[in-house]
Scaffold this motif. Sequence first.
Motif, PDB file in Angstrom:
ATOM      1  N   ILE A 146      -9.404 -26.353 -14.393  1.00  0.00           N
ATOM      2  CA  ILE A 146      -9.143 -25.736 -15.688  1.00  0.00           C
ATOM      3  C   ILE A 146      -7.722 -26.057 -16.128  1.00  0.00           C
ATOM      4  CG2 ILE A 146      -9.107 -23.607 -17.022  1.00  0.00           C
ATOM      5  CD1 ILE A 146     -11.869 -24.355 -15.873  1.00  0.00           C
ATOM      6  N   GLY A 147      -7.627 -26.619 -17.302  1.00  0.00           N
ATOM      7  CA  GLY A 147      -6.320 -26.976 -17.838  1.00  0.00           C
ATOM      8  C   GLY A 147      -5.916 -26.066 -18.977  1.00  0.00           C
ATOM      9  N   TRP A 148      -4.632 -25.824 -19.077  1.00  0.00           N
ATOM     10  CA  TRP A 148      -4.070 -25.141 -20.250  1.00  0.00           C
ATOM     11  C   TRP A 148      -3.283 -26.164 -21.053  1.00  0.00           C
ATOM     12  CZ3 TRP A 148      -5.046 -20.432 -22.210  1.00  0.00           C
ATOM     13  CH2 TRP A 148      -5.618 -19.470 -21.378  1.00  0.00           C
ATOM     14  N   PHE A 149      -3.569 -26.225 -22.321  1.00  0.00           N
ATOM     15  CA  PHE A 149      -2.887 -27.114 -23.252  1.00  0.00           C
ATOM     16  C   PHE A 149      -2.324 -26.266 -24.385  1.00  0.00           C
ATOM     17  CE2 PHE A 149      -4.157 -31.476 -22.031  1.00  0.00           C
ATOM     18  CZ  PHE A 149      -5.042 -31.171 -21.019  1.00  0.00           C
ATOM     19  N   ARG A 150      -1.372 -26.827 -25.097  1.00  0.00           N
ATOM     20  CA  ARG A 150      -0.861 -26.138 -26.270  1.00  0.00           C
ATOM     21  C   ARG A 150      -0.543 -27.155 -27.363  1.00  0.00           C
ATOM     22  NH1 ARG A 150       5.028 -24.049 -23.943  1.00  0.00           N
ATOM     23  NH2 ARG A 150       6.057 -26.106 -23.876  1.00  0.00           N
ATOM     24  N   GLN A 151      -0.604 -26.665 -28.594  1.00  0.00           N
ATOM     25  CA  GLN A 151      -0.293 -27.517 -29.733  1.00  0.00           C
ATOM     26  C   GLN A 151       0.574 -26.743 -30.708  1.00  0.00           C
ATOM     27  OE1 GLN A 151      -3.664 -29.388 -31.661  1.00  0.00           O
ATOM     28  NE2 GLN A 151      -2.343 -30.977 -32.508  1.00  0.00           N
ATOM     29  N   ALA A 152       1.799 -27.197 -30.841  1.00  0.00           N
ATOM     30  CA  ALA A 152       2.727 -26.589 -31.780  1.00  0.00           C
ATOM     31  C   ALA A 152       2.538 -27.230 -33.150  1.00  0.00           C
ATOM     32  CB  ALA A 152       4.157 -26.774 -31.291  1.00  0.00           C
ATOM     33  N   PRO A 153       2.923 -26.530 -34.213  1.00  0.00           N
ATOM     34  CA  PRO A 153       2.769 -27.076 -35.563  1.00  0.00           C
ATOM     35  C   PRO A 153       3.438 -28.437 -35.694  1.00  0.00           C
ATOM     36  CG  PRO A 153       3.352 -24.770 -35.671  1.00  0.00           C
ATOM     37  CD  PRO A 153       3.465 -25.170 -34.226  1.00  0.00           C
ATOM     38  N   GLY A 154       2.689 -29.410 -36.179  1.00  0.00           N
ATOM     39  CA  GLY A 154       3.242 -30.730 -36.401  1.00  0.00           C
ATOM     40  C   GLY A 154       3.413 -31.580 -35.158  1.00  0.00           C
ATOM     41  N   LYS A 155       2.932 -31.078 -34.022  1.00  0.00           N
ATOM     42  CA  LYS A 155       3.099 -31.816 -32.769  1.00  0.00           C
ATOM     43  C   LYS A 155       1.742 -32.115 -32.141  1.00  0.00           C
ATOM     44  CE  LYS A 155       7.708 -30.162 -31.577  1.00  0.00           C
ATOM     45  NZ  LYS A 155       8.564 -29.608 -30.490  1.00  0.00           N
ATOM     46  N   GLU A 156       1.742 -33.045 -31.214  1.00  0.00           N
ATOM     47  CA  GLU A 156       0.520 -33.377 -30.508  1.00  0.00           C
ATOM     48  C   GLU A 156       0.202 -32.317 -29.455  1.00  0.00           C
ATOM     49  OE1 GLU A 156       0.653 -38.268 -30.805  1.00  0.00           O
ATOM     50  OE2 GLU A 156       0.695 -37.274 -28.858  1.00  0.00           O
ATOM     51  N   ARG A 157      -1.069 -32.252 -29.101  1.00  0.00           N
ATOM     52  CA  ARG A 157      -1.481 -31.354 -28.044  1.00  0.00           C
ATOM     53  C   ARG A 157      -0.903 -31.830 -26.720  1.00  0.00           C
ATOM     54  NH1 ARG A 157      -7.646 -29.635 -28.318  1.00  0.00           N
ATOM     55  NH2 ARG A 157      -6.817 -29.100 -30.370  1.00  0.00           N
TER      56      ARG A 157
ATOM     57  N   ALA B  73       2.972 -21.873 -30.070  1.00  0.00           N
ATOM     58  CA  ALA B  73       1.914 -22.873 -30.200  1.00  0.00           C
ATOM     59  C   ALA B  73       0.567 -22.173 -30.127  1.00  0.00           C
ATOM     60  CB  ALA B  73       2.000 -23.910 -29.080  1.00  0.00           C
ATOM     61  N   VAL B  74      -0.477 -22.913 -30.446  1.00  0.00           N
ATOM     62  CA  VAL B  74      -1.835 -22.478 -30.139  1.00  0.00           C
ATOM     63  C   VAL B  74      -2.151 -22.980 -28.732  1.00  0.00           C
ATOM     64  CG1 VAL B  74      -4.269 -22.611 -30.752  1.00  0.00           C
ATOM     65  CG2 VAL B  74      -2.521 -22.516 -32.557  1.00  0.00           C
TER      66      VAL B  74
ATOM     67  N   VAL C  97      -9.475 -36.025 -20.609  1.00  0.00           N
ATOM     68  CA  VAL C  97     -10.205 -35.707 -19.377  1.00  0.00           C
ATOM     69  C   VAL C  97     -11.062 -34.455 -19.571  1.00  0.00           C
ATOM     70  CG1 VAL C  97      -9.885 -34.942 -16.972  1.00  0.00           C
ATOM     71  CG2 VAL C  97      -8.497 -36.808 -17.898  1.00  0.00           C
ATOM     72  N   PHE C  98     -10.685 -33.617 -20.508  1.00  0.00           N
ATOM     73  CA  PHE C  98     -11.276 -32.291 -20.646  1.00  0.00           C
ATOM     74  C   PHE C  98     -12.127 -32.177 -21.900  1.00  0.00           C
ATOM     75  CE2 PHE C  98      -8.828 -30.238 -17.331  1.00  0.00           C
ATOM     76  CZ  PHE C  98      -7.697 -31.035 -17.227  1.00  0.00           C
ATOM     77  N   GLY C  99     -13.030 -31.185 -21.875  1.00  0.00           N
ATOM     78  CA  GLY C  99     -13.791 -30.888 -23.078  1.00  0.00           C
ATOM     79  C   GLY C  99     -15.102 -30.238 -22.734  1.00  0.00           C
ATOM     80  N   PRO C 100     -15.806 -29.694 -23.710  1.00  0.00           N
ATOM     81  CA  PRO C 100     -15.400 -29.579 -25.114  1.00  0.00           C
ATOM     82  C   PRO C 100     -14.337 -28.503 -25.319  1.00  0.00           C
ATOM     83  CG  PRO C 100     -17.455 -28.431 -24.772  1.00  0.00           C
ATOM     84  CD  PRO C 100     -17.127 -29.100 -23.464  1.00  0.00           C
ATOM     85  N   TRP C 101     -13.658 -28.606 -26.445  1.00  0.00           N
ATOM     86  CA  TRP C 101     -12.565 -27.708 -26.748  1.00  0.00           C
ATOM     87  C   TRP C 101     -13.066 -26.534 -27.581  1.00  0.00           C
ATOM     88  CZ3 TRP C 101      -7.527 -28.686 -25.078  1.00  0.00           C
ATOM     89  CH2 TRP C 101      -7.356 -29.916 -24.427  1.00  0.00           C
ATOM     90  N   GLY C 102     -12.626 -25.340 -27.178  1.00  0.00           N
ATOM     91  CA  GLY C 102     -12.947 -24.149 -27.943  1.00  0.00           C
ATOM     92  C   GLY C 102     -11.774 -23.759 -28.820  1.00  0.00           C
ATOM     93  N   GLN C 103     -11.876 -22.581 -29.387  1.00  0.00           N
ATOM     94  CA  GLN C 103     -10.778 -22.065 -30.195  1.00  0.00           C
ATOM     95  C   GLN C 103      -9.650 -21.622 -29.286  1.00  0.00           C
ATOM     96  OE1 GLN C 103     -12.364 -19.012 -32.773  1.00  0.00           O
ATOM     97  NE2 GLN C 103     -12.664 -20.483 -34.417  1.00  0.00           N
ATOM     98  N   GLY C 104      -8.439 -21.872 -29.683  1.00  0.00           N
ATOM     99  CA  GLY C 104      -7.304 -21.444 -28.908  1.00  0.00           C
ATOM    100  C   GLY C 104      -6.827 -20.064 -29.308  1.00  0.00           C
ATOM    101  N   THR C 105      -5.721 -19.669 -28.706  1.00  0.00           N
ATOM    102  CA  THR C 105      -5.100 -18.389 -29.032  1.00  0.00           C
ATOM    103  C   THR C 105      -3.642 -18.646 -29.382  1.00  0.00           C
ATOM    104  OG1 THR C 105      -4.760 -16.124 -28.238  1.00  0.00           O
ATOM    105  CG2 THR C 105      -4.540 -17.876 -26.602  1.00  0.00           C
ATOM    106  N   LEU C 106      -3.188 -18.023 -30.455  1.00  0.00           N
ATOM    107  CA  LEU C 106      -1.845 -18.293 -30.971  1.00  0.00           C
ATOM    108  C   LEU C 106      -0.811 -17.452 -30.252  1.00  0.00           C
ATOM    109  CD1 LEU C 106       0.057 -19.599 -33.067  1.00  0.00           C
ATOM    110  CD2 LEU C 106      -0.536 -17.714 -34.615  1.00  0.00           C
ATOM    111  N   VAL C 107       0.223 -18.117 -29.774  1.00  0.00           N
ATOM    112  CA  VAL C 107       1.380 -17.455 -29.177  1.00  0.00           C
ATOM    113  C   VAL C 107       2.583 -17.743 -30.069  1.00  0.00           C
ATOM    114  CG1 VAL C 107       2.955 -17.396 -27.211  1.00  0.00           C
ATOM    115  CG2 VAL C 107       0.485 -17.593 -26.834  1.00  0.00           C
ATOM    116  N   THR C 108       3.212 -16.670 -30.528  1.00  0.00           N
ATOM    117  CA  THR C 108       4.401 -16.806 -31.359  1.00  0.00           C
ATOM    118  C   THR C 108       5.563 -16.113 -30.664  1.00  0.00           C
ATOM    119  OG1 THR C 108       3.047 -16.800 -33.369  1.00  0.00           O
ATOM    120  CG2 THR C 108       5.409 -16.401 -33.624  1.00  0.00           C
TER     121      THR C 108
END
Length: 119
Positions: free
Chosen positions: A33-44, A89-90, A105-116
Amino acid sequence: VQLQASGGGLVQPGGSLRLSCKASRFTLDYYSIGWFRQAPGKEREGISCISSSNTYYVDSVKGRFTISRDNAKNTVYLQMNSLKPEDTAVYYCVAGPFCSFQAQVFGPWGQGTLVTVSS
């Protein structure tokens, strides 16, 4: 094998959050299980991963974030301490056959959760 991340929210710099990753119709035990994040305007970006026997962290979160799994609850957690504004990021959790920081390597992707992280 779609997972649901939860537990995000607004936190002040230096604060903590614990994200949860659950699967409802299959057992997480068999997957990395991997954790990824995507900040506004940036790559995952991949930040952490847990296999059956090892944990992995990207340098930017090492020592602040802890990944764990509770097989009885079929849940993977990401404990995030000493949060910084740049952690905003999300956040996504996703299953794969082995640990990697490469999203393909991973998938399918679900909805993320926003951390501010903000004061």
